[in-house]
Design a protein around this motif. Structure first.
Motif, PDB file in Angstrom:
ATOM      1  N   GLY A  17       0.812  -1.216   0.000  1.00 14.15           N
ATOM      2  CA  GLY A  17       0.000   0.000   0.000  1.00 14.15           C
ATOM      3  C   GLY A  17       0.842   1.261   0.000  1.00 14.15           C
ATOM      4  N   PRO A  18       0.186   2.400   0.113  1.00 15.13           N
ATOM      5  CA  PRO A  18       0.909   3.671   0.145  1.00 15.13           C
ATOM      6  C   PRO A  18       1.758   3.796   1.421  1.00 15.13           C
ATOM      7  CG  PRO A  18      -1.451   4.016   0.454  1.00 15.13           C
ATOM      8  CD  PRO A  18      -1.264   2.563   0.154  1.00 15.13           C
ATOM      9  N   VAL A  19       2.889   4.442   1.289  1.00 13.96           N
ATOM     10  CA  VAL A  19       3.812   4.632   2.417  1.00 13.96           C
ATOM     11  C   VAL A  19       3.264   5.720   3.330  1.00 13.96           C
ATOM     12  CG1 VAL A  19       6.156   5.310   3.068  1.00 13.96           C
ATOM     13  CG2 VAL A  19       5.791   3.890   1.034  1.00 13.96           C
ATOM     14  N   VAL A  20       3.176   5.405   4.633  1.00 10.56           N
ATOM     15  CA  VAL A  20       2.701   6.384   5.611  1.00 10.56           C
ATOM     16  C   VAL A  20       3.795   6.798   6.584  1.00 10.56           C
ATOM     17  CG1 VAL A  20       0.289   5.675   5.447  1.00 10.56           C
ATOM     18  CG2 VAL A  20       1.773   4.588   7.141  1.00 10.56           C
ATOM     19  N   ASP A  21       4.893   6.043   6.626  1.00 14.82           N
ATOM     20  CA  ASP A  21       6.010   6.366   7.516  1.00 14.82           C
ATOM     21  C   ASP A  21       7.195   5.494   7.127  1.00 14.82           C
ATOM     22  OD1 ASP A  21       7.427   7.605   9.537  1.00 14.82           O
ATOM     23  OD2 ASP A  21       6.079   6.978  11.136  1.00 14.82           O
ATOM     24  N   TRP A  22       8.309   5.764   7.753  1.00 15.13           N
ATOM     25  CA  TRP A  22       9.529   4.979   7.525  1.00 15.13           C
ATOM     26  C   TRP A  22      10.112   4.568   8.864  1.00 15.13           C
ATOM     27  CZ3 TRP A  22      11.157   3.586   2.715  1.00 15.13           C
ATOM     28  CH2 TRP A  22      10.543   4.246   1.639  1.00 15.13           C
ATOM     29  N   VAL A  23      10.719   3.393   8.917  1.00 17.95           N
ATOM     30  CA  VAL A  23      11.381   2.917  10.127  1.00 17.95           C
ATOM     31  C   VAL A  23      12.798   2.482   9.779  1.00 17.95           C
ATOM     32  CG1 VAL A  23       9.269   2.195  11.288  1.00 17.95           C
ATOM     33  CG2 VAL A  23      10.500   0.564   9.864  1.00 17.95           C
ATOM     34  N   LEU A  24      13.659   2.576  10.765  1.00 16.30           N
ATOM     35  CA  LEU A  24      15.045   2.161  10.590  1.00 16.30           C
ATOM     36  C   LEU A  24      15.177   0.718  11.036  1.00 16.30           C
ATOM     37  CD1 LEU A  24      18.019   2.859  10.010  1.00 16.30           C
ATOM     38  CD2 LEU A  24      18.189   3.590  12.397  1.00 16.30           C
ATOM     39  N   ARG A  25      15.654  -0.134  10.139  1.00 17.59           N
ATOM     40  CA  ARG A  25      15.890  -1.525  10.502  1.00 17.59           C
ATOM     41  C   ARG A  25      17.314  -1.628  11.030  1.00 17.59           C
ATOM     42  NH1 ARG A  25      14.865  -7.016   7.084  1.00 17.59           N
ATOM     43  NH2 ARG A  25      15.477  -8.399   8.778  1.00 17.59           N
ATOM     44  N   MET A  26      17.424  -2.166  12.220  1.00 16.60           N
ATOM     45  CA  MET A  26      18.737  -2.283  12.850  1.00 16.60           C
ATOM     46  C   MET A  26      19.077  -3.757  13.027  1.00 16.60           C
ATOM     47  SD  MET A  26      18.412   0.790  15.622  1.00 16.60           S
ATOM     48  CE  MET A  26      20.112   0.717  16.108  1.00 16.60           C
ATOM     49  N   TRP A  27      20.358  -4.059  13.057  1.00 13.98           N
ATOM     50  CA  TRP A  27      20.836  -5.420  13.237  1.00 13.98           C
ATOM     51  C   TRP A  27      21.491  -5.540  14.601  1.00 13.98           C
ATOM     52  CZ3 TRP A  27      19.234  -8.626   9.597  1.00 13.98           C
ATOM     53  CH2 TRP A  27      18.892  -8.083   8.353  1.00 13.98           C
ATOM     54  N   ARG A  28      21.260  -6.652  15.271  1.00 11.79           N
ATOM     55  CA  ARG A  28      21.911  -6.914  16.559  1.00 11.79           C
ATOM     56  C   ARG A  28      23.363  -7.287  16.327  1.00 11.79           C
ATOM     57  NH1 ARG A  28      19.536  -6.976  21.313  1.00 11.79           N
ATOM     58  NH2 ARG A  28      17.296  -7.077  21.278  1.00 11.79           N
ATOM     59  N   PHE A  29      24.194  -6.866  17.236  1.00  4.84           N
ATOM     60  CA  PHE A  29      25.580  -7.308  17.220  1.00  4.84           C
ATOM     61  C   PHE A  29      25.809  -8.109  18.489  1.00  4.84           C
ATOM     62  CE2 PHE A  29      25.486  -2.988  18.871  1.00  4.84           C
ATOM     63  CZ  PHE A  29      26.168  -3.103  20.067  1.00  4.84           C
ATOM     64  N   PRO A  30      26.843  -8.929  18.512  1.00 10.82           N
ATOM     65  CA  PRO A  30      27.063  -9.792  19.673  1.00 10.82           C
ATOM     66  C   PRO A  30      27.178  -8.990  20.974  1.00 10.82           C
ATOM     67  CG  PRO A  30      28.486 -10.466  17.873  1.00 10.82           C
ATOM     68  CD  PRO A  30      27.836  -9.174  17.453  1.00 10.82           C
ATOM     69  N   ALA A  31      26.571  -9.513  22.044  1.00 13.73           N
ATOM     70  CA  ALA A  31      26.549  -8.838  23.337  1.00 13.73           C
ATOM     71  C   ALA A  31      27.951  -8.573  23.873  1.00 13.73           C
ATOM     72  CB  ALA A  31      25.741  -9.656  24.349  1.00 13.73           C
ATOM     73  N   GLU A  32      28.927  -9.389  23.514  1.00 13.30           N
ATOM     74  CA  GLU A  32      30.276  -9.171  24.042  1.00 13.30           C
ATOM     75  C   GLU A  32      30.910  -7.882  23.539  1.00 13.30           C
ATOM     76  OE1 GLU A  32      31.067 -12.171  20.613  1.00 13.30           O
ATOM     77  OE2 GLU A  32      29.601 -12.034  22.219  1.00 13.30           O
ATOM     78  N   TYR A  33      30.303  -7.250  22.523  1.00 15.66           N
ATOM     79  CA  TYR A  33      30.808  -5.967  22.033  1.00 15.66           C
ATOM     80  C   TYR A  33      30.132  -4.777  22.697  1.00 15.66           C
ATOM     81  CZ  TYR A  33      32.992  -8.758  18.396  1.00 15.66           C
ATOM     82  OH  TYR A  33      33.740  -9.682  17.722  1.00 15.66           O
ATOM     83  N   GLU A  34      29.132  -5.020  23.552  1.00 22.07           N
ATOM     84  CA  GLU A  34      28.500  -3.924  24.278  1.00 22.07           C
ATOM     85  C   GLU A  34      29.523  -3.314  25.233  1.00 22.07           C
ATOM     86  OE1 GLU A  34      25.034  -5.534  26.181  1.00 22.07           O
ATOM     87  OE2 GLU A  34      24.090  -6.026  24.263  1.00 22.07           O
ATOM     88  N   LEU A  35      29.502  -2.006  25.359  1.00 14.95           N
ATOM     89  CA  LEU A  35      30.514  -1.297  26.140  1.00 14.95           C
ATOM     90  C   LEU A  35      30.600  -1.814  27.581  1.00 14.95           C
ATOM     91  CD1 LEU A  35      32.639   0.857  25.783  1.00 14.95           C
ATOM     92  CD2 LEU A  35      30.943   2.562  26.449  1.00 14.95           C
ATOM     93  N   GLU A  36      29.455  -2.133  28.167  1.00 12.79           N
ATOM     94  CA  GLU A  36      29.459  -2.658  29.535  1.00 12.79           C
ATOM     95  C   GLU A  36      30.246  -3.976  29.618  1.00 12.79           C
ATOM     96  OE1 GLU A  36      26.318  -3.922  33.058  1.00 12.79           O
ATOM     97  OE2 GLU A  36      25.551  -3.281  31.113  1.00 12.79           O
ATOM     98  N   ARG A  37      30.064  -4.840  28.645  1.00  8.90           N
ATOM     99  CA  ARG A  37      30.779  -6.128  28.631  1.00  8.90           C
ATOM    100  C   ARG A  37      32.274  -5.920  28.385  1.00  8.90           C
ATOM    101  NH1 ARG A  37      26.935 -10.282  27.410  1.00  8.90           N
ATOM    102  NH2 ARG A  37      25.169  -9.774  28.732  1.00  8.90           N
ATOM    103  N   VAL A  38      32.601  -4.993  27.504  1.00  2.00           N
ATOM    104  CA  VAL A  38      34.008  -4.683  27.239  1.00  2.00           C
ATOM    105  C   VAL A  38      34.675  -4.223  28.539  1.00  2.00           C
ATOM    106  CG1 VAL A  38      35.576  -3.147  25.977  1.00  2.00           C
ATOM    107  CG2 VAL A  38      33.621  -4.158  24.798  1.00  2.00           C
ATOM    108  N   ALA A  39      33.989  -3.354  29.277  1.00  2.00           N
ATOM    109  CA  ALA A  39      34.528  -2.854  30.549  1.00  2.00           C
ATOM    110  C   ALA A  39      34.645  -3.977  31.575  1.00  2.00           C
ATOM    111  CB  ALA A  39      33.651  -1.726  31.079  1.00  2.00           C
ATOM    112  N   GLU A  40      33.642  -4.862  31.638  1.00  2.00           N
ATOM    113  CA  GLU A  40      33.673  -5.967  32.603  1.00  2.00           C
ATOM    114  C   GLU A  40      34.889  -6.867  32.418  1.00  2.00           C
ATOM    115  OE1 GLU A  40      29.926  -7.932  32.066  1.00  2.00           O
ATOM    116  OE2 GLU A  40      28.842  -6.495  33.334  1.00  2.00           O
TER     117      GLU A  40
END
Length: 74
Positions: A17-40
């Motif tokens: 149908g007609p476009v009414v809005d747009w969304v950003l599709r994001m991809w998950r990255f491995p949890a071990e790259y989260e800043l909190e995990r890097v610091a831990e």
């Protein structure tokens, strides 16, 4: 980006149908790259912290300033 489209009865992602809005599709990255995990695991050293801070500051410095009434078009 994916379009949010309108049909007769509902909304759909990437529908026909007609476009009414747009969304950003994001991809998950491995949890071990989260800043909190890097610091831990002790890998958040001065070099990485400085690089992260500089990248964050650069990103915010380059962002457009918009008023509450501003509209953005793509």
């Amino acid at each position: 980006m994916l379009p949010v489209t309108q049909s007769d009865t509902s909304l759909a992602l990437n529908g026909d149908g007609p476009v009414v809005d747009w969304v950003l599709r994001m991809w998950r990255f491995p949890a071990e790259y989260e800043l909190e995990r890097v610091a831990e695991r002790g890998a958040l050293d001065d070099r990485l912290a400085t690089a992260f801070g500089e990248a964050s500051a650069d990103y915010h410095a380059a962002a457009p300033v918009c008023s509450a009434q501003a509209t953005v078009s793509f």
